[in-house]
Design a protein around this motif. Structure first.
Motif, short mmCIF file in Angstrom:
data_model
loop_
_atom_site.label_atom_id
_atom_site.label_comp_id
_atom_site.label_asym_id
_atom_site.label_seq_id
_atom_site.Cartn_x
_atom_site.Cartn_y
_atom_site.Cartn_z
N LYS A 11 0.83 -1.19 0.00
CA LYS A 11 0.00 0.00 0.00
C LYS A 11 0.88 1.26 0.00
O LYS A 11 2.01 1.21 0.53
CB LYS A 11 -0.94 0.00 1.20
N PRO A 12 0.46 2.32 -0.65
CA PRO A 12 -0.89 2.62 -1.16
C PRO A 12 -1.23 2.00 -2.50
O PRO A 12 -2.33 2.21 -3.01
CB PRO A 12 -0.87 4.14 -1.27
N PHE A 13 -0.30 1.24 -3.13
CA PHE A 13 -0.64 0.57 -4.37
C PHE A 13 -1.71 -0.48 -4.07
O PHE A 13 -1.58 -1.27 -3.13
CB PHE A 13 0.59 -0.10 -4.97
N VAL A 14 -2.80 -0.47 -4.84
CA VAL A 14 -3.93 -1.36 -4.59
C VAL A 14 -3.85 -2.57 -5.52
O VAL A 14 -3.91 -2.42 -6.74
CB VAL A 14 -5.27 -0.63 -4.79
N PHE A 65 1.97 2.24 -9.49
CA PHE A 65 2.97 1.21 -9.19
C PHE A 65 4.37 1.83 -9.10
O PHE A 65 4.67 2.81 -9.77
CB PHE A 65 2.93 0.15 -10.29
N SER A 66 5.21 1.27 -8.24
CA SER A 66 6.62 1.67 -8.16
C SER A 66 7.50 0.50 -8.59
O SER A 66 7.21 -0.65 -8.25
CB SER A 66 7.00 2.06 -6.72
N VAL A 67 8.55 0.81 -9.34
CA VAL A 67 9.55 -0.22 -9.68
C VAL A 67 10.59 -0.20 -8.56
O VAL A 67 11.30 0.79 -8.39
CB VAL A 67 10.22 0.07 -11.04
N PRO A 68 10.69 -1.27 -7.76
CA PRO A 68 11.53 -1.23 -6.56
C PRO A 68 13.01 -1.34 -6.85
O PRO A 68 13.43 -1.97 -7.82
CB PRO A 68 11.05 -2.45 -5.77
N GLY A 238 -12.20 0.18 -10.57
CA GLY A 238 -10.77 0.03 -10.79
C GLY A 238 -10.27 0.94 -11.89
O GLY A 238 -11.05 1.53 -12.64
N GLU A 239 -8.95 1.06 -11.93
CA GLU A 239 -8.29 1.84 -12.98
C GLU A 239 -7.26 0.94 -13.66
O GLU A 239 -6.94 -0.14 -13.17
CB GLU A 239 -7.59 3.06 -12.39
N GLY A 240 -6.73 1.41 -14.78
CA GLY A 240 -5.71 0.64 -15.45
C GLY A 240 -5.52 1.09 -16.89
O GLY A 240 -6.27 1.94 -17.39
N PRO A 241 -4.53 0.53 -17.57
CA PRO A 241 -4.16 0.99 -18.90
C PRO A 241 -5.20 0.73 -19.97
O PRO A 241 -5.13 1.32 -21.05
CB PRO A 241 -2.87 0.20 -19.18
N GLN A 242 -6.18 -0.13 -19.70
CA GLN A 242 -7.16 -0.47 -20.73
C GLN A 242 -8.45 0.34 -20.60
O GLN A 242 -9.40 0.12 -21.36
CB GLN A 242 -7.49 -1.98 -20.65
N ARG A 243 -8.49 1.30 -19.69
CA ARG A 243 -9.76 2.00 -19.44
C ARG A 243 -10.31 2.67 -20.70
O ARG A 243 -11.50 2.52 -21.03
CB ARG A 243 -9.60 3.04 -18.33
N PRO A 266 -11.50 3.56 -2.68
CA PRO A 266 -10.75 3.10 -1.50
C PRO A 266 -11.15 1.69 -1.10
O PRO A 266 -12.34 1.33 -1.14
CB PRO A 266 -11.15 4.12 -0.41
N ASN A 267 -10.16 0.88 -0.74
CA ASN A 267 -10.42 -0.53 -0.47
C ASN A 267 -11.47 -0.73 0.62
O ASN A 267 -12.29 -1.66 0.55
CB ASN A 267 -9.12 -1.23 -0.07
N GLN A 268 -11.50 0.15 1.63
CA GLN A 268 -12.46 0.00 2.72
C GLN A 268 -13.89 0.28 2.28
O GLN A 268 -14.84 -0.03 3.01
CB GLN A 268 -12.09 0.91 3.90
N GLU A 269 -14.06 0.86 1.08
CA GLU A 269 -15.40 1.15 0.57
C GLU A 269 -15.93 0.06 -0.36
O GLU A 269 -17.12 0.04 -0.69
CB GLU A 269 -15.40 2.49 -0.18
N ILE A 270 -15.06 -0.84 -0.79
CA ILE A 270 -15.47 -1.86 -1.76
C ILE A 270 -16.63 -2.69 -1.23
O ILE A 270 -17.56 -3.05 -1.96
CB ILE A 270 -14.29 -2.80 -2.11
N LYS A 271 -16.62 -3.01 0.06
CA LYS A 271 -17.69 -3.82 0.65
C LYS A 271 -19.06 -3.19 0.45
O LYS A 271 -20.07 -3.89 0.25
CB LYS A 271 -17.43 -4.03 2.15
N ASN A 272 -19.13 -1.85 0.47
CA ASN A 272 -20.41 -1.17 0.30
C ASN A 272 -20.90 -1.25 -1.14
O ASN A 272 -22.10 -1.40 -1.38
CB ASN A 272 -20.29 0.29 0.74
N TYR A 273 -19.98 -1.18 -2.08
CA TYR A 273 -20.35 -1.35 -3.50
C TYR A 273 -20.84 -2.77 -3.76
O TYR A 273 -21.82 -2.98 -4.49
CB TYR A 273 -19.16 -1.02 -4.39
N CYS A 274 -20.15 -3.75 -3.16
CA CYS A 274 -20.58 -5.14 -3.33
C CYS A 274 -21.96 -5.36 -2.70
O CYS A 274 -22.83 -5.99 -3.31
CB CYS A 274 -19.56 -6.08 -2.70
#
Length: 399
Positions: A11-14, A65-68, A238-243, A266-274
Motif C-alpha cells: 500500500k498505497p498501491f492497490v 505502481f513503483s519499480v523497486p 478500478g483503474e488501469g491501462p485499458q480503461r 478506497p479498499n475500505q469502501e469496496i464492501k459497500n459497493y458489493c
C-alpha cells in the motif's frame, strides 16, 4: 516470532498481493508476533511503524505502481538490526533475490508465497516469449526456500507440476472483521445512485488491464441487453491501462448507459459497493486466489465467474454463485437464468457462509505453524549437510 515480510509492492498501491500482506501482517501482530514489512517507496505513502520503505527506481508507473530498487543498502541494514526468526518473501524476483541473499548470509529460514502466475504478466515488459522459462525459474528459486506457500489448493497442484525443491503448503488470504460489516445506509445510497432506476445492479473489481478479460464481460453485457433487456447496470471498479479502450468498446457495443466506470475506490469502501449489488461478475482467468470474490461474499453478494484457478476453490455452483466456461453465450445465459429463477437471495446466504471460513486470525495462526515448520526444515537441511541425514525426523505437528 519476529518476521521479516518482504514485497515488491505494498500500500498505497492497490492490488491483491498488498492486501494479502497487510491482512496477514495485522493478524500476526494481533497474536503478539513482531512483523516488519520491507516495501518500496511511493509518492503518496503514509509513514508507518515497522514498515521499512526502501528506494524505488521509478515511481508513479501506471496505476501508481513503483519499480523497486531491491539493491538499496537500507534493506540489509534494517534486516541486520532486526534479528529476525523468519523471512516471508512474496516475489521470486527483485526483492526475492535480496531475500535469498539475506537468508543465506544471516542463516535465517525463508518462506516464499507464490501469489502470481508470472508468465501471464510478461507482456507488460515485452518478454512474452519467456513464458515457457518461468516454471524452471520458479523451480530454481525454491531450492533456496525452506517452504513454499500456495494461496489455493489448485495453485498447490500447479506448483507440484513445477516440482519445487521445498515443502508446499496452502495458506489463503484471510478476511478481516471489517469485510463482514458493510454500511447499510451507504450501500442503499450507492445502489440508488449507481443503478439509476434500473432493477438490477452488478459490479466487478479489477485492474482495467488485458489479463482481467474485461472485453469478454462487456460483450456479455451486450448479449444480455439484446436477449433480456436493459433493466440493469454494471459498475466497473478500478483503474488501469485499458480503461480508454474499454470505454470505447462500451460505446461501440451500445451499452454505455448500462456500464458505469467508477474508477479507483478506497479498499475500505469496496464492501459497500458489493453489498449494494445483486451479483459480482468476475471474468478474469489470471487470478491465483479469489480475494475479491471472498470480499464480495463477505458483503453478502454472490458471484458469477469464469471457471479458473482463482475461482474453483471459492465458488460452489448453486450455493454461493456459479461458474461457466469461457463462453460469452454461456456466461450471459447463466446470468439470465439466475435473474429469472430469482436465486439471488438464496445465493446470498451461501456466500456469507463461505466467507466465514476465511477468518484472517485463523489464517495467521496457520501461518505461524508453517513458519515453525520452515525453521525445522532449515535445521534438517543443515544436519543433513553435516552428515546427519539418517537421523529420524520428528516432524512438527501442523494440525
Amino acid at each position: 516470532m519476529k518476521i521479516a515480510m518482504m514485497t515488491n509492492n505494498y500500500k498505497p498501491f492497490v492490488a491483491g498481493v498488498p492486501i494479502s500482506i497487510e491482512r496477514l501482517t495485522d493478524s500476526l501482530r494481533s497474536l503478539g508476533h513482531e512483523v516488519v514489512v520491507f516495501a518500496p517507496s511511493y509518492d503518496d505513502q503514509e509513514e508507518e511503524a515497522d514498515v521499512v520503505r526502501y528506494k524505488a527506481l521509478i515511481r508513479g508507473v501506471t496505476g501508481g505502481f513503483s519499480v523497486p530498487n531491491s539493491l538499496d543498502f537500507e534493506i540489509e541494514r534494517k534486516f541486520k538490526e532486526g534479528n529476525f526468526d523468519i523471512i516471508h518473501v512474496h516475489h521470486p524476483m527483485m526483492i526475492g533475490h535480496t531475500a535469498r541473499y539475506l537468508s543465506w548470509k544471516y542463516h535465517v529460514p525463508m518462506v516464499f508465497t507464490y501469489h502470481t502466475r508470472y508468465e501471464q504478466y510478461l507482456h507488460y515488459i515485452g518478454l512474452s516469449k519467456l513464458q515457457g522459462v518461468m516454471p524452471a525459474y520458479i523451480r530454481s528459486y525454491t531450492k533456496h526456500c525452506d517452504m513454499v506457500i500456495a494461496p489455493t489448493p489448485l495453485m498447490k497442484k500447479y506448483l507440484e507440476k513445477v516440482q519445487p525443491e521445498a515443502d508446499i503448503r496452502v495458506l489463503p488470504t484471510g478476511l478481516s472483521k471489517d469485510n463482514f460489516m458493510p454500511e447499510e445506509e451507504k450501500a442503499l445510497c450507492l445502489r440508488k445512485t449507481l443503478a439509476g432506476g434500473k432493477r438490477y445492479l452488478f459490479c466487478t473489481v479489477a485492474r482495467l488491464a488485458k489479463e482481467k478479460n474485461l472485453v469478454f464481460l462487456l460483450n456479455c453485457m451486450k448479449m444480455l441487453k439484446d436477449s433480456w433487456g436493459s433493466d440493469f447496470r454494471l459498475v466497473l471498479i478500478g483503474e488501469g491501462p485499458q480503461r480508454s479502450e474499454l470505454e470505447k468498446r462500451a460505446d461501440k457495443l451500445g451499452i454505455r448507459d448500462e456500464v458505469c466506470f467508477a474508477g479507483k475506490i478506497p479498499n475500505q469502501e469496496i464492501k459497500n459497493y458489493c453489498h449494494a449489488s445483486d451479483l459480482f461478475l468476475f471474468p478474469s482467468l489470471s487470478e491465483t486466489q479469489g480475494i475479491v470474490l471472498l470480499e464480495s461474499m463477505a458483503a453478502g453478494t454472490p458471484v458469477l465467474a469464469l471457471r479458473a484457478t482463482g475461482t474453483q476453490d471459492v465458488v460452489l455452483n448453486g450455493e454461493n454463485g456459479y461458474m461457466t466456461d469461457m463462453s460469452e453465450k454461456e456466461f450471459a445465459s447463466k446470468l439470465i437464468d439466475i435473474l429469472e429463477k430469482k436465486e439471488i437471495d438464496l445465493l446470498r446466504q451461501g456466500a456469507l457462509e463461505t466467507a466465514r471460513c476465511y477468518s484472517s486470525v485463523q489464517i495467521a495462526k496457520e501461518a505461524v505453524l508453517f513458519y515453525a515448520q520452515a525453521v525445522y526444515n532449515r535445521k534438517e537441511k543443515q544436519q543433513q549437510k553435516h552428515g546427519n541425514g539418517n537421523r529420524k525426523k520428528d516432524m512438527v505437528y501442523l494440525g
